[in-house]
Design a protein around this motif. Structure first.
Motif, PDB file in Angstrom:
ATOM      1  N   ARG A  45       0.748  -1.258  -0.263  1.00 45.63           N
ATOM      2  CA  ARG A  45      -0.348   0.138   0.093  1.00 45.63           C
ATOM      3  C   ARG A  45       1.122   0.919  -0.123  1.00 45.63           C
ATOM      4  NH1 ARG A  45      -5.547   0.973  -0.960  1.00 45.63           N
ATOM      5  NH2 ARG A  45      -6.388   2.385  -0.256  1.00 45.63           N
ATOM      6  N   GLU A  46       0.519   1.792  -1.175  1.00 48.72           N
ATOM      7  CA  GLU A  46       1.651   3.511  -0.867  1.00 48.72           C
ATOM      8  C   GLU A  46       0.994   4.361  -1.831  1.00 48.72           C
ATOM      9  OE1 GLU A  46       4.711   2.486  -4.523  1.00 48.72           O
ATOM     10  OE2 GLU A  46       3.915   0.914  -5.338  1.00 48.72           O
TER      11      GLU A  46
ATOM     12  N   VAL B 148      -2.648   3.538  -3.708  1.00 51.03           N
ATOM     13  CA  VAL B 148      -3.142   2.698  -4.395  1.00 51.03           C
ATOM     14  C   VAL B 148      -1.970   1.616  -3.764  1.00 51.03           C
ATOM     15  CG1 VAL B 148      -2.961   3.513  -6.508  1.00 51.03           C
ATOM     16  CG2 VAL B 148      -0.537   2.717  -5.959  1.00 51.03           C
ATOM     17  N   SER B 149      -3.172   0.059  -3.818  1.00 49.31           N
ATOM     18  CA  SER B 149      -2.321  -0.851  -3.531  1.00 49.31           C
ATOM     19  C   SER B 149      -2.414  -1.815  -4.985  1.00 49.31           C
ATOM     20  CB  SER B 149      -3.773  -1.868  -3.730  1.00 49.31           C
ATOM     21  OG  SER B 149      -4.365  -1.597  -1.731  1.00 49.31           O
ATOM     22  N   ASP B 150      -0.526  -2.380  -4.448  1.00 53.87           N
ATOM     23  CA  ASP B 150       0.587  -2.778  -5.800  1.00 53.87           C
ATOM     24  C   ASP B 150       0.310  -4.005  -5.450  1.00 53.87           C
ATOM     25  OD1 ASP B 150       2.207  -3.288  -7.351  1.00 53.87           O
ATOM     26  OD2 ASP B 150       3.915  -2.686  -6.825  1.00 53.87           O
ATOM     27  N   ASN B 151      -0.311  -4.628  -6.088  1.00 49.79           N
ATOM     28  CA  ASN B 151      -0.056  -6.398  -5.808  1.00 49.79           C
ATOM     29  C   ASN B 151       0.637  -7.212  -7.081  1.00 49.79           C
ATOM     30  OD1 ASN B 151      -3.159  -6.893  -4.162  1.00 49.79           O
ATOM     31  ND2 ASN B 151      -2.826  -4.682  -5.195  1.00 49.79           N
ATOM     32  N   ARG B 152       1.329  -8.479  -6.021  1.00 53.23           N
ATOM     33  CA  ARG B 152       2.199  -9.173  -7.250  1.00 53.23           C
ATOM     34  C   ARG B 152       1.673 -11.291  -6.083  1.00 53.23           C
ATOM     35  NH1 ARG B 152       6.947 -12.606  -7.438  1.00 53.23           N
ATOM     36  NH2 ARG B 152       6.909 -12.246  -9.883  1.00 53.23           N
TER      37      ARG B 152
ATOM     38  N   PHE C 265       0.937 -12.787 -11.836  1.00 47.85           N
ATOM     39  CA  PHE C 265      -0.494 -11.220 -12.405  1.00 47.85           C
ATOM     40  C   PHE C 265       0.500 -10.183 -11.335  1.00 47.85           C
ATOM     41  CE2 PHE C 265      -2.827 -14.899 -12.626  1.00 47.85           C
ATOM     42  CZ  PHE C 265      -3.898 -15.007 -14.121  1.00 47.85           C
ATOM     43  N   GLN C 266       0.303  -8.931 -11.944  1.00 52.14           N
ATOM     44  CA  GLN C 266       0.527  -7.690 -11.104  1.00 52.14           C
ATOM     45  C   GLN C 266      -0.357  -6.480 -11.773  1.00 52.14           C
ATOM     46  OE1 GLN C 266       4.587  -6.233 -11.752  1.00 52.14           O
ATOM     47  NE2 GLN C 266       4.683  -5.943 -10.104  1.00 52.14           N
ATOM     48  N   ALA C 267      -0.701  -6.330 -10.518  1.00 47.06           N
ATOM     49  CA  ALA C 267      -1.834  -5.358 -10.931  1.00 47.06           C
ATOM     50  C   ALA C 267      -1.654  -3.543  -9.927  1.00 47.06           C
ATOM     51  CB  ALA C 267      -2.602  -5.300 -11.092  1.00 47.06           C
ATOM     52  N   MET C 268      -2.237  -2.506 -10.236  1.00 47.09           N
ATOM     53  CA  MET C 268      -2.449  -1.555  -9.192  1.00 47.09           C
ATOM     54  C   MET C 268      -3.603  -1.500  -8.992  1.00 47.09           C
ATOM     55  SD  MET C 268       0.432   0.238  -8.411  1.00 47.09           S
ATOM     56  CE  MET C 268       1.975   0.928  -8.769  1.00 47.09           C
ATOM     57  N   GLY C 269      -3.520  -1.955  -7.693  1.00 49.86           N
ATOM     58  CA  GLY C 269      -5.356  -2.142  -7.576  1.00 49.86           C
ATOM     59  C   GLY C 269      -6.051  -4.187  -6.960  1.00 49.86           C
ATOM     60  N   THR C 270      -6.545  -4.133  -6.460  1.00 52.39           N
ATOM     61  CA  THR C 270      -6.683  -5.836  -6.010  1.00 52.39           C
ATOM     62  C   THR C 270      -7.885  -5.717  -7.492  1.00 52.39           C
ATOM     63  OG1 THR C 270      -5.775  -5.462  -3.791  1.00 52.39           O
ATOM     64  CG2 THR C 270      -7.347  -7.223  -4.210  1.00 52.39           C
ATOM     65  N   GLY C 271      -8.394  -5.109  -7.354  1.00 53.86           N
ATOM     66  CA  GLY C 271      -9.262  -5.908  -8.101  1.00 53.86           C
ATOM     67  C   GLY C 271      -8.538  -6.251  -9.299  1.00 53.86           C
TER      68      GLY C 271
ATOM     69  N   LEU D 189      -6.345 -10.311 -11.335  1.00 50.31           N
ATOM     70  CA  LEU D 189      -6.227 -11.497 -12.111  1.00 50.31           C
ATOM     71  C   LEU D 189      -7.202 -11.396 -13.050  1.00 50.31           C
ATOM     72  CD1 LEU D 189      -8.336 -13.615  -9.098  1.00 50.31           C
ATOM     73  CD2 LEU D 189      -5.536 -13.731  -9.831  1.00 50.31           C
ATOM     74  N   GLY D 190      -7.271  -9.701 -13.748  1.00 53.06           N
ATOM     75  CA  GLY D 190      -7.508  -9.838 -14.753  1.00 53.06           C
ATOM     76  C   GLY D 190      -7.048 -10.573 -16.274  1.00 53.06           C
ATOM     77  N   ALA D 191      -6.951 -10.273 -16.851  1.00 49.38           N
ATOM     78  CA  ALA D 191      -5.507 -10.774 -18.611  1.00 49.38           C
ATOM     79  C   ALA D 191      -4.926  -9.595 -18.733  1.00 49.38           C
ATOM     80  CB  ALA D 191      -6.838 -11.260 -19.811  1.00 49.38           C
ATOM     81  N   ASP D 192      -4.849  -8.249 -18.469  1.00 53.70           N
ATOM     82  CA  ASP D 192      -4.643  -7.780 -18.281  1.00 53.70           C
ATOM     83  C   ASP D 192      -3.383  -7.289 -17.522  1.00 53.70           C
ATOM     84  OD1 ASP D 192      -4.950  -6.579 -21.215  1.00 53.70           O
ATOM     85  OD2 ASP D 192      -6.279  -5.121 -19.888  1.00 53.70           O
ATOM     86  N   ALA D 193      -2.964  -8.128 -16.554  1.00 56.44           N
ATOM     87  CA  ALA D 193      -2.508  -8.301 -15.328  1.00 56.44           C
ATOM     88  C   ALA D 193      -1.998  -9.715 -15.162  1.00 56.44           C
ATOM     89  CB  ALA D 193      -3.169  -8.108 -13.831  1.00 56.44           C
ATOM     90  N   ARG D 194      -1.756  -9.928 -16.783  1.00 55.64           N
ATOM     91  CA  ARG D 194      -1.119 -11.176 -16.726  1.00 55.64           C
ATOM     92  C   ARG D 194       1.291 -10.787 -16.716  1.00 55.64           C
ATOM     93  NH1 ARG D 194      -3.152 -14.519 -21.301  1.00 55.64           N
ATOM     94  NH2 ARG D 194      -3.178 -12.193 -22.149  1.00 55.64           N
ATOM     95  N   MET D 195       1.444 -11.115 -16.177  1.00 51.55           N
ATOM     96  CA  MET D 195       2.839 -11.167 -16.766  1.00 51.55           C
ATOM     97  C   MET D 195       4.156 -12.341 -17.027  1.00 51.55           C
ATOM     98  SD  MET D 195       4.827  -9.765 -12.608  1.00 51.55           S
ATOM     99  CE  MET D 195       4.543 -11.370 -11.181  1.00 51.55           C
ATOM    100  N   ALA D 196       4.810 -12.406 -16.919  1.00 47.75           N
ATOM    101  CA  ALA D 196       6.578 -13.670 -17.405  1.00 47.75           C
ATOM    102  C   ALA D 196       7.169 -13.664 -17.402  1.00 47.75           C
ATOM    103  CB  ALA D 196       5.560 -15.014 -18.469  1.00 47.75           C
ATOM    104  N   GLY D 197       8.633 -14.280 -17.237  1.00 43.52           N
ATOM    105  CA  GLY D 197       9.956 -13.095 -17.678  1.00 43.52           C
ATOM    106  C   GLY D 197      10.928 -14.609 -17.212  1.00 43.52           C
ATOM    107  N   PHE D 198      11.857 -14.972 -17.909  1.00 44.36           N
ATOM    108  CA  PHE D 198      12.613 -15.508 -18.063  1.00 44.36           C
ATOM    109  C   PHE D 198      14.124 -14.640 -18.425  1.00 44.36           C
ATOM    110  CE2 PHE D 198      15.183 -18.670 -20.356  1.00 44.36           C
ATOM    111  CZ  PHE D 198      15.492 -19.496 -19.353  1.00 44.36           C
TER     112      PHE D 198
END
Length: 463
Positions: free
Chosen positions: A96-97, A114-118, A309-315, A318-327
């Motif tokens: 929360r920042e 906002v809430s930064d969620n990961r 998933f990573q998003a600003m805001g808890t709601g 889990l949305g499709a736009d919050a998807r992330m991946a890396g290698f």
């Protein structure tokens, strides 16, 4: 790869390591040997001793400690094996920042709270190109084998100590019987001396000497009773029980140990000694630790990946736009560590030299113990024959001295000297009978006490 190799820290040259002893050069003979069984004391046919050993091996704190050390070594193997497999962590973070207006965040985010969620799965895997983790695992496995051999060595030590204490107790029982017989003889001589005094053949001097001899014998009997009580307590403690357990022990007639005594120290001894096997495994573990320390000089390559998933805001989490991946890989090049890597390597080399030196000393001790037991058993028959001659001679001298004293042809001093000799020889005779069992027990322990290793470290890893 060329850049990576060029970035490696410089390794100091390896000094000449300590060499392991060559068993063949110690004079060990490649002959067949009658190796003891795990319950070698059963040869004595003493159910009382068998029960004591069963209690000792089940209840002794030393055995519990040995098993705990083995369990710790087992856990160390599992810990050392883990880096050879990928690591996966599931994690969720919420921060929360308050976002700065004067930074990269546009309105309306800038200046808002906002809430930064990961929420993600994180993967990591170290590519063990140089065998660092494999060497650590091999070292841990060797330490595990050493702990298993140490547990057997602790068992042998406990069994040997219990058998020796029990034999000392049986010897004390026999010594008490000897003193009782001697006291009967001294009482008879006192009665004879008093009769001679009444007849005017002796003086009060001889009577008092006879009384003193009888009294001193009673003192020795009391001392023997004290020794018996202490030995009862010692045997009970070794069995993991209280003093009451020792009070239940009674004198027994042991069966003479059977079996052929080896003519010399057998070459296979080192494989039947758990302490030697443990020292050998520890030396091998130390050599693997050197390999691991050498691998620290080379590049370390880790693969890392994440997905979630990573998003600003808890709601929106889990949305499709919050998807992330890396290698991607992470490469560490050791270039300059202020001598830390070479110091660590020097320490591991010193540990290996210490382990090999300990192995060499353990081998020498093992050969020494077997040689002592063999020499003692080899000369035992000769010692028995000489002792029998000495005992028979002093008993004949005592009988002759008493008969001459009765007939008025001798004096009490001669009888007293013969009495002292009879007691000394009777005690030596008893000690010698028990010593035959003690030497047999020493040999059984020195030959490994029935230890049969499931695996043995390769000899070429100890140099």
């Amino acid at each position: 790869m060329v850049l990576a190799l060029s970035g490696c820290a410089l390794m100091d040259s390896e000094p000449q390591p300590v060499a392991a002893l060559d068993a063949a050069k110690l004079g060990l003979a490649g002959q067949a040997a009658d190796w003891p069984t795990a319950q070698w004391w059963a040869r004595y046919g003493d159910q009382q001793l068998d029960a004591l050993l069963a209690e000792a091996l089940a209840n002794s704190p030393s055995m519990t400690a040995a098993q705990a050390r083995l369990a710790k070594a087992n856990a160390a193997v599992s810990s050392a094996r883990a880096p050879l497999f990928p690591r996966v962590d599931a994690n969720y973070t919420l921060t929360r920042e308050h976002l700065s207006k004067d930074y990269i965040y546009p309105a309306p985010l800038g200046g808002s709270v906002v809430s930064d969620n990961r929420l993600a799965l994180d993967f990591s895997y170290e590519l063990d190109f140089w065998g660092k983790n494999r060497s650590r695992l091999q070292s841990a496995v060797s330490q595990q084998e050493a702990a298993a051999a140490d547990a057997q060595a602790a068992r042998n030590l406990l069994a040997s100590a219990t058998v020796r204490a029990y034999l000392n107790l049986q010897n004390a029982f026999a010594q008490r019987d000897v003193l009782k017989r001697v006291l009967e003889q001294r009482a008879e001589v006192l009665s004879l001396t008093q009769g001679r005094y009444s007849a005017g053949l002796d003086t009060q001097v001889e009577v008092k000497q006879a009384e003193s001899s009888l009294a001193s014998g009673k003192v020795e009997l009391t001392q023997t009773e004290t020794t018996l009580a202490q030995l009862r307590n010692q045997v009970a403690a070794l069995a993991g029980a209280g003093p009451q357990r020792g009070q239940s022990l009674v004198p027994v007639a042991l069966t003479a140990p059977a079996g052929e005594v080896p003519a010399s120290v057998p070459l296979d001894l080192l494989g039947h000694r758990p302490d030697v096997a443990a020292a050998k495994w520890r030396a091998q573990a130390a050599r693997h630790a050197i390999d691991s320390a050498k691998a620290e000089f080379y590049p370390n390559v880790n693969l890392a990946a994440f997905a979630g998933f990573q998003a600003m805001g808890t709601g929106n989490l889990l949305g499709a736009d919050a998807r992330m991946a890396g290698f991607g890989p992470a490469v560490t090049l050791p270039i300059f560590h202020g001598g830390e890597l070479n110091a660590n390597l020097a320490g591991r080399r010193a540990d290996a030299d210490l382990a090999v030196s300990d192995y060499n000393q353990t081998v020498l001790d093992a050969v020494h113990q077997v040689a002592d037991a063999l020499d003692g058993l080899r000369l035992l028959d000769q010692e028995k024959a000489q002792q029998r001659q000495a005992r028979e001679a002093i008993e004949a001298a005592y009988e002759l001295a008493v008969n001459r004293y009765k007939a008025g042809m001798g004096n009490y001093i001669t009888v007293l000297i013969a009495q002292t000799g009879v007691l000394a020889q009777a005690r030596l005779d008893t000690d010698l009978r028990i010593r035959a069992y003690q030497l047999d027990a020493d040999l059984a322990t020195a030959l490994g006490g029935g230890y049969a290793p499931q695996a043995e470290p390769a000899t070429n890893t100890i140099h």
